[in-house]
Enzyme design. Structure first.
Site, mmCIF file in Angstrom:
data_model
loop_
_atom_site.group_PDB
_atom_site.id
_atom_site.type_symbol
_atom_site.label_atom_id
_atom_site.label_comp_id
_atom_site.label_asym_id
_atom_site.label_seq_id
_atom_site.Cartn_x
_atom_site.Cartn_y
_atom_site.Cartn_z
ATOM 1 N N ARG A 83 36.122 -15.774 16.276
ATOM 2 C CA ARG A 83 36.479 -14.353 16.289
ATOM 3 C C ARG A 83 37.198 -14.022 17.586
ATOM 4 N NH1 ARG A 83 33.020 -9.174 14.503
ATOM 5 N NH2 ARG A 83 34.326 -7.591 15.469
ATOM 6 N N ARG A 92 39.112 -10.262 10.404
ATOM 7 C CA ARG A 92 38.283 -11.088 11.275
ATOM 8 C C ARG A 92 37.690 -12.283 10.529
ATOM 9 N NH1 ARG A 92 34.938 -6.285 12.272
ATOM 10 N NH2 ARG A 92 36.940 -5.524 12.919
ATOM 11 N N ASP A 95 32.078 -11.310 10.937
ATOM 12 C CA ASP A 95 31.413 -10.125 11.469
ATOM 13 C C ASP A 95 29.932 -10.278 11.135
ATOM 14 O OD1 ASP A 95 31.550 -7.650 12.628
ATOM 15 O OD2 ASP A 95 32.244 -6.600 10.834
ATOM 16 N N ASP A 97 26.455 -8.097 11.672
ATOM 17 C CA ASP A 97 25.900 -6.823 12.154
ATOM 18 C C ASP A 97 24.414 -6.757 11.840
ATOM 19 O OD1 ASP A 97 28.328 -5.724 13.059
ATOM 20 O OD2 ASP A 97 28.818 -5.001 11.047
HETATM 21 N N1 ROI Z 1 35.969 -3.943 4.821
HETATM 22 C C1 ROI Z 1 35.271 -4.651 3.910
HETATM 23 N N2 ROI Z 1 35.619 -4.583 2.622
HETATM 24 N N3 ROI Z 1 34.226 -5.449 4.266
HETATM 25 C C2 ROI Z 1 33.843 -5.542 5.572
HETATM 26 O O1 ROI Z 1 32.882 -6.274 5.902
HETATM 27 C C3 ROI Z 1 34.534 -4.803 6.551
HETATM 28 N N4 ROI Z 1 34.157 -4.866 7.864
HETATM 29 C C4 ROI Z 1 34.743 -4.143 8.778
HETATM 30 C C5 ROI Z 1 35.880 -3.201 8.471
HETATM 31 C C6 ROI Z 1 37.045 -3.575 9.336
HETATM 32 C C7 ROI Z 1 35.428 -1.775 8.728
HETATM 33 N N5 ROI Z 1 36.288 -3.280 7.069
HETATM 34 C C8 ROI Z 1 35.598 -4.002 6.139
HETATM 35 O O2 ROI Z 1 34.307 -4.200 10.030
#
Ligand code: ROI
Length: 164
Positions: A83, A92, A95, A97
């Site tokens: 990343r 990315r 991610d 979270d």
């Molecule tokens: N959009 C989708 N569909 N899935 C995600 O995990 C995701 N994650 C993000 C942002 C950029 C907001 N858009 C996303 O962080």
């Protein structure tokens, strides 16, 4: 031991493989156990410009790590999987979270738990609901089934792909 829920997302460089690597890393996380992983979901990117679709999933772990140590470990894994500092809401490789950390409410400059976007994002709510116990209630008292029924499925697709 704390039960925590982690959201996974990827829309670059073979997202399915990125999610597999991330799950392997969660399974190997110190002082923790991987309990459950949702199916993989596919959805159009929320974010600027033309971006590939995302693959998303949610994992449930038990951990003795405190929230900051868990966040450090997740961010280290994002870095390990390439990343880069990116545009806000840009594409990315990975991610990770923290959605929920037991029923704790955490609000520090680094970390907000429950994750503030849970309630609006179908790609978080639907996989979360797949693996949460029945009648699950969030720390603010919101009932997960109600949140799911109020959140349109839209273009979110449950794939046949599994991570476990
Ligand atoms: N959009 C989708 N569909 N899935 C995600 O995990 C995701 N994650 C993000 C942002 C950029 C907001 N858009 C996303 O962080």
């Amino acid at each position: 031991m704390i039960t925590a829920y982690i959201a996974l997302g990827s829309n670059l460089q073979n997202p399915q493989q990125q999610l597999h690597h991330a799950i392997a890393a969660l399974a190997a996380l110190r002082d923790s156990q991987l309990l459950q992983v949702s199916a993989i979901y596919r959805s159009p990117a929320i974010g600027p410009g033309e971006q590939p679709h995302y693959l998303n999933a949610v994992a449930c772990i038990q951990t003795e790590l405190d929230p900051e140590a868990l966040l450090d470990a997740l961010q280290a894994q994002e870095q390990a999987q390439g990343r880069r500092r990116e545009l806000r809401w840009g594409a990315r490789t990975l991610d990770l979270d923290i959605l929920l950390y037991a029923d704790q409410v955490i609000d520090t400059p680094r970390l907000q738990v429950p994750h503030p976007a849970i309630q609006q994002r179908n790609f978080v709510l639907y996989p979360l609901a797949d693996i949460c116990p029945a009648n699950f209630v969030l720390p603010d008292g919101a009932d997960l089934d109600t949140l799911v029924s109020n959140c349109p499925v839209g273009e979110l697709e449950k794939t046949g792909l599994q991570l476990q």
